[in-house]
Design a protein around this motif. Sequence first.
Motif, PDB file in Angstrom:
ATOM      1  N   PHE A 235     -12.163  -6.103  -1.868  1.00 15.25           N
ATOM      2  CA  PHE A 235     -11.058  -6.548  -2.732  1.00 15.25           C
ATOM      3  C   PHE A 235     -10.857  -8.058  -2.584  1.00 15.25           C
ATOM      4  O   PHE A 235     -10.625  -8.758  -3.568  1.00 15.25           O
ATOM      5  CB  PHE A 235      -9.744  -5.822  -2.400  1.00 15.25           C
ATOM      6  CG  PHE A 235      -9.824  -4.315  -2.491  1.00 15.25           C
ATOM      7  CD1 PHE A 235     -10.675  -3.702  -3.400  1.00 15.25           C
ATOM      8  CD2 PHE A 235      -9.052  -3.507  -1.664  1.00 15.25           C
ATOM      9  CE1 PHE A 235     -10.761  -2.314  -3.492  1.00 15.25           C
ATOM     10  CE2 PHE A 235      -9.125  -2.125  -1.741  1.00 15.25           C
ATOM     11  CZ  PHE A 235      -9.985  -1.526  -2.648  1.00 15.25           C
TER      12      PHE A 235
ATOM     13  N   GLY B 125      -4.955   5.085   3.727  1.00 13.47           N
ATOM     14  CA  GLY B 125      -4.056   3.962   3.398  1.00 13.47           C
ATOM     15  C   GLY B 125      -3.690   3.166   4.636  1.00 13.47           C
ATOM     16  O   GLY B 125      -3.641   1.930   4.607  1.00 13.47           O
TER      17      GLY B 125
ATOM     18  N   VAL C  41      -5.085  -1.666  -7.238  1.00 17.18           N
ATOM     19  CA  VAL C  41      -6.181  -0.727  -7.008  1.00 17.18           C
ATOM     20  C   VAL C  41      -5.597   0.677  -6.892  1.00 17.18           C
ATOM     21  O   VAL C  41      -4.595   0.883  -6.203  1.00 17.18           O
ATOM     22  CB  VAL C  41      -6.919  -1.082  -5.688  1.00 17.18           C
ATOM     23  CG1 VAL C  41      -8.026  -0.068  -5.404  1.00 17.18           C
ATOM     24  CG2 VAL C  41      -7.493  -2.491  -5.753  1.00 17.18           C
TER      25      VAL C  41
ATOM     26  N   ILE D  55      -6.484   0.833   5.555  1.00 19.04           N
ATOM     27  CA  ILE D  55      -6.517  -0.377   4.706  1.00 19.04           C
ATOM     28  C   ILE D  55      -5.382  -1.316   5.123  1.00 19.04           C
ATOM     29  O   ILE D  55      -5.564  -2.535   5.224  1.00 19.04           O
ATOM     30  CB  ILE D  55      -6.403  -0.007   3.209  1.00 19.04           C
ATOM     31  CG1 ILE D  55      -7.606   0.848   2.794  1.00 19.04           C
ATOM     32  CG2 ILE D  55      -6.324  -1.259   2.340  1.00 19.04           C
ATOM     33  CD1 ILE D  55      -7.517   1.415   1.392  1.00 19.04           C
TER      34      ILE D  55
ATOM     35  N   ILE E 176       0.861  -1.194   0.000  1.00 21.27           N
ATOM     36  CA  ILE E 176       0.000   0.000   0.000  1.00 21.27           C
ATOM     37  C   ILE E 176       0.895   1.240   0.000  1.00 21.27           C
ATOM     38  O   ILE E 176       1.922   1.248   0.678  1.00 21.27           O
ATOM     39  CB  ILE E 176      -0.890  -0.010   1.269  1.00 21.27           C
ATOM     40  CG1 ILE E 176      -1.825  -1.219   1.224  1.00 21.27           C
ATOM     41  CG2 ILE E 176      -1.699   1.280   1.410  1.00 21.27           C
ATOM     42  CD1 ILE E 176      -2.556  -1.516   2.503  1.00 21.27           C
TER      43      ILE E 176
ATOM     44  N   LEU F 184     -11.184  -3.544   2.012  1.00 21.75           N
ATOM     45  CA  LEU F 184     -10.351  -4.743   1.953  1.00 21.75           C
ATOM     46  C   LEU F 184     -11.211  -5.990   1.755  1.00 21.75           C
ATOM     47  O   LEU F 184     -10.858  -6.872   0.973  1.00 21.75           O
ATOM     48  CB  LEU F 184      -9.505  -4.864   3.217  1.00 21.75           C
ATOM     49  CG  LEU F 184      -8.396  -5.847   2.956  1.00 21.75           C
ATOM     50  CD1 LEU F 184      -7.259  -5.192   2.206  1.00 21.75           C
ATOM     51  CD2 LEU F 184      -7.910  -6.466   4.215  1.00 21.75           C
TER      52      LEU F 184
ATOM     53  N   LEU G 117      -1.957  -8.071  -3.537  1.00 19.91           N
ATOM     54  CA  LEU G 117      -2.850  -6.913  -3.662  1.00 19.91           C
ATOM     55  C   LEU G 117      -2.034  -5.648  -3.436  1.00 19.91           C
ATOM     56  O   LEU G 117      -1.311  -5.544  -2.434  1.00 19.91           O
ATOM     57  CB  LEU G 117      -3.961  -7.001  -2.602  1.00 19.91           C
ATOM     58  CG  LEU G 117      -4.856  -5.759  -2.470  1.00 19.91           C
ATOM     59  CD1 LEU G 117      -5.716  -5.563  -3.724  1.00 19.91           C
ATOM     60  CD2 LEU G 117      -5.760  -5.873  -1.237  1.00 19.91           C
ATOM     61  N   THR G 118      -2.131  -4.710  -4.366  1.00 21.37           N
ATOM     62  CA  THR G 118      -1.439  -3.428  -4.208  1.00 21.37           C
ATOM     63  C   THR G 118      -2.485  -2.317  -4.272  1.00 21.37           C
ATOM     64  O   THR G 118      -3.323  -2.299  -5.176  1.00 21.37           O
ATOM     65  CB  THR G 118      -0.389  -3.236  -5.324  1.00 21.37           C
ATOM     66  OG1 THR G 118       0.564  -4.309  -5.211  1.00 21.37           O
ATOM     67  CG2 THR G 118       0.341  -1.915  -5.193  1.00 21.37           C
ATOM     68  N   VAL G 119      -2.456  -1.446  -3.278  1.00 24.32           N
ATOM     69  CA  VAL G 119      -3.431  -0.347  -3.234  1.00 24.32           C
ATOM     70  C   VAL G 119      -2.654   0.967  -3.223  1.00 24.32           C
ATOM     71  O   VAL G 119      -1.877   1.233  -2.304  1.00 24.32           O
ATOM     72  CB  VAL G 119      -4.325  -0.449  -1.977  1.00 24.32           C
ATOM     73  CG1 VAL G 119      -5.390   0.651  -2.008  1.00 24.32           C
ATOM     74  CG2 VAL G 119      -4.988  -1.821  -1.883  1.00 24.32           C
ATOM     75  N   CYS G 120      -2.882   1.780  -4.262  1.00 23.11           N
ATOM     76  CA  CYS G 120      -2.180   3.059  -4.360  1.00 23.11           C
ATOM     77  C   CYS G 120      -3.115   4.153  -3.900  1.00 23.11           C
ATOM     78  O   CYS G 120      -3.997   4.585  -4.664  1.00 23.11           O
ATOM     79  CB  CYS G 120      -1.752   3.334  -5.800  1.00 23.11           C
ATOM     80  SG  CYS G 120      -0.514   2.162  -6.373  1.00 23.11           S
ATOM     81  N   CYS G 121      -2.995   4.581  -2.649  1.00 25.68           N
ATOM     82  CA  CYS G 121      -3.869   5.687  -2.246  1.00 25.68           C
ATOM     83  C   CYS G 121      -3.080   6.898  -1.802  1.00 25.68           C
ATOM     84  O   CYS G 121      -3.649   7.815  -1.221  1.00 25.68           O
ATOM     85  CB  CYS G 121      -4.911   5.247  -1.224  1.00 25.68           C
ATOM     86  SG  CYS G 121      -4.312   4.406   0.156  1.00 25.68           S
TER      87      CYS G 121
END
Length: 410
Positions: A401, A221, A329, A224, A197, A398, A275-279
């Motif tokens: 996802f 972030g 994401v 999450i 993340i 989460l 899982l990669t979350v770019c916030c």
Amino acid sequence: MSLLYNRKVLLGVSGSIAAYKSAHLVRELIKRGAEVQVVITDAAKDFVTPLTLSTLSTRPVYSAFIEDEQKAYGVWNNHVEMGLWADLMVIAPASSNTLSKMATGACDNLLTAVYLSAKCPVFAAPAMDLDMYANGATSDNIKVLEQRGVGIIDSDYGELASGLVGKGRMAEPEAIADHLEEYLSSTLPLYGKKVLINAGPTHEHLDPVRFLGNNSSGKMGAAIAAAARDLGGNVHLVLGPTQAALDLKGIKVTRVTSADDMLSAMVSEFTDSSLTVCCAAVSDYKPVSQAEHKIKKSDEGNSLTISLEKTPDILSTLGKMKGDGNFLVGFALETRDGESYAKQKLIKKNASAIVLNTLGKEGVGFETDTNEVSVYTVTGKTFSFPLTSKIALGKSLLELFMSEFNLSDA
Ligand SMILES: Cc1cc2nc3c(=O)[nH]c(=O)nc-3n(C[C@H](O)[C@H](O)[C@H](O)COP(=O)(O)O)c2cc1C
């Protein structure tokens, strides 16, 4: 919070000299939030008193099917109920005698009867002198128990109560509690999965003291990340410069300053991330060059011109690297035509989903503790999450996802 929090643990104590360490183990389990019920064999009472263990566990310690004082009232200790009550059972120390009874199904005392009745996962921490441990009868019993699913918490090598040195020391109480926690985490849906993340702002320096930045706190972030950690994920958070107090316990954090730093941290962690979350609120532009010294106020003219260039596009870069096992994401913030831009961004950046922040409403945005978002997935689905705390939203996102990307099955 420890995974042992609120767990019901049955602690069986048998007659090894290491029984004195069971007092420490009770304290350790209670410290981690567990409820502990002790069942002790007669032989173990010569090594540690039931009074010590009941005081530390704040529960009566059971030893016999019918204790002397219960006889007159026809009351007895129900081994079946105890076996059903527990979330986990751990026999520590497990003497060679008790291991042998467990292996053969003998049940001539309360502890072994509770063991036979237990429906929960059972662990045993053998403790004995090196020759007893090395004896084929003991190792065969341990093998049989392992085959039946008992988790053996291996004995340590070291100095033994006899003065001899070898294998047979009971694992230390902290190590036993860690072992139980490790087991519990292995039952969580994101166990063994990496979640990457990014969060917070970036600072693009003009000179050593000034920068282009924004007010992002990193709270969304971090929420999450905390939700992924609580579901057993191996979480890595790449965090821009923020002063906000964030719950980062159990999360691997790489602190970065600029968009370039954030890109290289994300790229190096991305390939094995499920899982990669770019916030992160990454600056779109940075100064073309950074002055070596503080830029002085000039006596000439009223303006200062700074040339800017684009920063790297992190989501797009990761989208190009994305393979079948990487779900990606991105977060988006648009001031107009949000849905249409979010859907375009989804395709253009090769993301699996885009989370669109709502703008212009009280309680949403950068520094707040609440947020409201819509999620657009590459499979054409839309999900809306009404205004709620960022912590609760982190969990809901989460969970979404996980179910949309089948993360717990992959
Ligand atoms: C001083 C002393 C120390 C002992 N230490 C151990 C030990 O560390 N491990 C073990 O398996 N047995 C040890 N024993 C033998 C057990 O106490 C004995 O086998 C007893 O029957 C075990 O009963 P239980 O399994 O019902 O508790 C020790 C005995 C004595 C007298």
